[in-house]
Design a protein around this motif. Structure first.
Motif, mmCIF file in Angstrom:
data_model
loop_
_atom_site.group_PDB
_atom_site.id
_atom_site.type_symbol
_atom_site.label_atom_id
_atom_site.label_comp_id
_atom_site.label_asym_id
_atom_site.label_seq_id
_atom_site.Cartn_x
_atom_site.Cartn_y
_atom_site.Cartn_z
ATOM 1 N N UNK A 1 35.493 95.248 55.249
ATOM 2 C CA UNK A 1 36.222 95.785 54.105
ATOM 3 C C UNK A 1 35.221 95.943 52.976
ATOM 4 N N UNK A 2 35.075 97.139 52.493
ATOM 5 C CA UNK A 2 34.111 97.414 51.445
ATOM 6 C C UNK A 2 34.464 96.655 50.168
ATOM 7 N N UNK A 3 33.431 96.129 49.519
ATOM 8 C CA UNK A 3 33.644 95.415 48.258
ATOM 9 C C UNK A 3 34.140 96.353 47.172
ATOM 10 N N UNK A 4 33.843 97.631 47.299
ATOM 11 C CA UNK A 4 34.323 98.599 46.315
ATOM 12 C C UNK A 4 35.800 98.925 46.504
ATOM 13 N N UNK A 5 36.292 98.766 47.742
ATOM 14 C CA UNK A 5 37.688 99.092 48.030
ATOM 15 C C UNK A 5 38.610 97.900 47.786
ATOM 16 N N UNK A 6 38.116 96.677 47.970
ATOM 17 C CA UNK A 6 38.960 95.476 47.855
ATOM 18 C C UNK A 6 39.782 95.419 46.571
ATOM 19 N N UNK A 7 39.214 95.680 45.396
ATOM 20 C CA UNK A 7 40.023 95.562 44.171
ATOM 21 C C UNK A 7 41.213 96.513 44.107
ATOM 22 N N UNK A 8 41.209 97.587 44.910
ATOM 23 C CA UNK A 8 42.270 98.588 44.835
ATOM 24 C C UNK A 8 43.330 98.425 45.923
ATOM 25 N N UNK A 9 43.131 97.480 46.851
ATOM 26 C CA UNK A 9 44.068 97.353 47.966
ATOM 27 C C UNK A 9 45.424 96.821 47.545
ATOM 28 N N UNK A 10 45.451 95.976 46.551
ATOM 29 C CA UNK A 10 46.717 95.373 46.144
ATOM 30 C C UNK A 10 47.435 96.109 45.052
ATOM 31 N N UNK A 11 46.940 97.262 44.641
ATOM 32 C CA UNK A 11 47.562 97.998 43.543
ATOM 33 C C UNK A 11 47.852 99.434 43.959
ATOM 34 N N UNK A 12 48.669 100.108 43.182
ATOM 35 C CA UNK A 12 48.997 101.491 43.458
ATOM 36 C C UNK A 12 47.850 102.410 43.038
ATOM 37 N N UNK A 13 47.846 103.581 43.627
ATOM 38 C CA UNK A 13 46.814 104.566 43.308
ATOM 39 C C UNK A 13 46.970 105.024 41.864
ATOM 40 N N UNK A 14 45.839 105.064 41.151
ATOM 41 C CA UNK A 14 45.870 105.471 39.757
ATOM 42 C C UNK A 14 45.732 106.988 39.630
ATOM 43 N N UNK A 15 45.721 107.450 38.418
ATOM 44 C CA UNK A 15 45.645 108.885 38.154
ATOM 45 C C UNK A 15 44.289 109.420 38.608
ATOM 46 N N UNK A 16 44.315 110.588 39.244
ATOM 47 C CA UNK A 16 43.085 111.189 39.754
ATOM 48 C C UNK A 16 42.392 111.982 38.662
ATOM 49 N N UNK A 17 41.093 111.769 38.550
ATOM 50 C CA UNK A 17 40.263 112.545 37.634
ATOM 51 C C UNK A 17 39.307 113.413 38.440
ATOM 52 N N UNK A 18 38.830 114.464 37.846
ATOM 53 C CA UNK A 18 37.903 115.362 38.526
ATOM 54 C C UNK A 18 36.546 114.677 38.649
ATOM 55 N N UNK A 19 36.011 114.557 39.857
ATOM 56 C CA UNK A 19 34.697 113.915 40.024
ATOM 57 C C UNK A 19 33.588 114.735 39.371
ATOM 58 N N UNK A 20 32.548 114.037 38.918
ATOM 59 C CA UNK A 20 31.481 114.700 38.178
ATOM 60 C C UNK A 20 30.099 114.506 38.790
ATOM 61 N N UNK A 21 29.811 113.345 39.374
ATOM 62 C CA UNK A 21 28.449 113.039 39.818
ATOM 63 C C UNK A 21 28.384 112.918 41.340
ATOM 64 N N UNK A 22 27.220 113.244 41.889
ATOM 65 C CA UNK A 22 26.978 113.156 43.324
ATOM 66 C C UNK A 22 26.547 111.739 43.686
ATOM 67 N N UNK A 23 27.217 111.165 44.693
ATOM 68 C CA UNK A 23 26.901 109.815 45.137
ATOM 69 C C UNK A 23 26.025 109.836 46.382
ATOM 70 N N UNK A 24 26.437 110.552 47.408
ATOM 71 C CA UNK A 24 25.697 110.625 48.665
ATOM 72 C C UNK A 24 25.590 112.076 49.118
ATOM 73 N N UNK A 25 24.476 112.378 49.760
ATOM 74 C CA UNK A 25 24.296 113.656 50.433
ATOM 75 C C UNK A 25 23.873 113.345 51.863
#
Length: 516
Positions: free
Chosen positions: A178-202
């Motif tokens: 389980x990704x450490x970045x995903x864990x904080x969001x598993x117990x909560x509802x999805x928040x409002x979506x914003x338009x992504x701006x920066x490139x993370x991986x290619x």
């Protein structure tokens, strides 16, 4: 228990060179898939990963029933070049399987002729429990074949095994993490979506155009991204933490057009232009699937009568999926029986996409049927149980619809059209089009561009043939922003189901990018 010496047997000193069986009675390192360690350096990350490449095969021919012989005959050949499809009886290029089948037939004929006066050698079968101090009998011919293999190949196998062990022990690239970045969001509802701006991986491991990408539907394992490519491969990526390729599956002999996760996140259903359907276990890969097949567990792999272009799992029946392609028929399959449940017949040449409506009682197919004055049968609604047509007069403009997507909260769906716009429809009978809303501005130009809603339903995202990504406001149908994502046509853009505003895109050049 007595040991029997045969005329073609060697002395104990030579027999001692054979490997001792493990607790399950199988030779160790016999069915491990080839592994090559490749170090990846993703942006903002210096972690290294391993890319696993199960052996592929080409030029297969001949389809028959599943082999039901004992696994030991397969293991004795010490050949790691075994790959799907798993239901093939015999095909060129794999001497190991033909030897296994030959040994199996010899063993069967030996047991049949045991009552005759002709002396027959008994085929050895390992017991399930290893007995200390007693080595299993291995024919001399097989021992000679194993001893004649180059030392380089053996060292490569040892290196692969070490890499596999290191992979599992480290826990960095395992599928169940389980990704450490995903864990904080598993117990909560999805928040409002914003338009992504920066490139993370290619990520550019594919050597051909990427046809489809999909995040793993299991929230805890949604760091994995699935991709299907024209280079005949399917890949699973860690697209959240490292940007590394976790595994590559080369079980198809032609381009892979469609790939879908199962609802449990443990299997991948793939179909392509070789007219073959495969169900692959994500964690164990092809070799473990082959092993499970010889143990008697049902593995789905079959050849269809047409090239496959669309696959969709039923939303409530996890063992049922619908398959469509270059054929006037669409078929529903059951993985438990490996048989066709129903056939949906339409007077078309090709099915472009399939979309299940809420609860799965009805589904839609988009086709290539376009007449001179209208486009009846371009979108067809079907009753899943009775295979009856509900409506074929849904879309009346002279454009085909390469993809369909369902709104996550409201009973509406969107169809991508070759008229360079997306049309909005009701997901309830009679599936009327909303003439007040039209999402236009991007370019399709004949590409099979996918479209998708954000998890909160506020944004509609689509790729474009000029490489850009367009973000539309669902309610106003206006363009919020465009993102210059790729140089070639952007085929697909999908939001992450858990992490807000995380977007994955792919293009016709084989690149996959992750944005935030």
């Amino acid at each position: 228990m007595s040991l029997v010496a045969y005329e073609d047997s060697d002395s104990e000193t030579e027999t001692g060179k054979t490997e001792a069986p493990d607790a399950s009675g199988r030779q160790t390192n016999q069915l491990s898939s080839p592994v090559s360690c490749v170090q990846h350096f993703a942006p903002r990350s210096t972690e290294s990963g391993c890319e696993l490449h199960p052996a592929g095969s080409s030029g297969r021919s001949g389809w028959s029933r599943v082999y039901e012989g004992p696994l030991e005959h397969l293991a004795q050949n010490n050949n790691t070049d075994l790959a799907p499809p798993y239901c093939q009886r015999g095909y060129s290029g794999h001497a190991a399987l033909s030897v296994a089948y030959k040994n199996y037939e010899q063993a069967s004929s030996s047991s049949t002729n045991s009552g005759s006066g002709v002396s027959q050698k008994r085929a050895h079968t390992d017991s399930t429990t290893a007995i200390k101090g007693i080595r299993p009998y291995i024919p001399k011919r097989l021992r000679q074949e194993n001893s004649n293999k180059p030392e380089k190949e053996e060292s490569d196998q040892r290196g692969s095994s070490d890499c596999d062990v290191k992979l599992n022990v480290s826990g960095e690239q395992t599928f169940r993490k389980i990704s450490e970045l995903i864990k904080p969001y598993l117990g909560s509802k999805y928040k409002v979506t914003e338009v992504p701006k920066s490139l993370i991986f290619c990520m550019s491991k594919h050597s051909g155009p990427v046809n489809e990408i999909q995040w793993c539907p299991v929230r805890e394992q949604s760091h994995m991204l699935l991709s299907a490519s024209m280079d005949k491969t399917v890949k699973v990526w860690d697209a959240v933490d490292t940007g590394c390729c976790l595994k590559t599956y080369s079980c198809h002999s032609c381009a892979v057009r469609a790939a879908r996760w199962s609802s449990c996140g443990r299997r991948i259903l793939t179909g392509g232009f070789d007219s073959v359907l495969h169900l692959t276990d994500v964690e164990t890969g092809a070799m473990e699937m082959l092993y499970q097949l010889w143990k008697g567990k049902q593995i789905f792999s079959t050849k269809t009568e047409f090239r496959i272009s669309a696959l969709k799992f039923h939303p409530t029946e996890s063992n049922v999926f619908i398959c469509g392609g270059f054929s006037p028929e669409v078929k529903a399959w059951d993985l438990r029986t490996s048989k066709v449940l129903r056939v949906y017949k339409a007077a078309v040449q090709q099915t472009l996409d399939i979309l299940f409506l809420p609860e799965g009682r009805e589904f839609l197919t988009s086709t290539d049927a376009v007449s001179r004055d209208s486009a009846d049968r371009t979108i067809i609604a079907w009753d899943f149980q009775s295979a009856a047509k509900i409506s074929n007069q849904i879309f009346h403009e002279r454009y085909t619809c390469p993809s369909l997507t369902l709104h996550p909260k409201e009973p509406v769906f969107v169809a991508q059209t070759n008229g360079n716009y997306m049309a909005l429809f009701s997901a309830q009978r009679p599936y009327r089009i909303n003439k007040k809303k039209r999402y236009e501005g991007h370019k399709v130009e004949g590409f099979a561009l996918g479209c998708e809603f954000s998890p909160d339903g506020t944004l509609l995202v689509t790729g474009s043939s000029d490489g850009k990504v367009f973000f539309y406001n669902y309610h106003t149908s206006r363009i919020i922003r465009t993102l210059s994502a790729h140089k070639d046509a952007c085929v697909s853009a999908i939001f992450h189901p858990v992490l807000p505003s995380l977007l994955a895109t792919c293009d016709w050049a084989g690149e996959i990018k992750v944005w935030q």
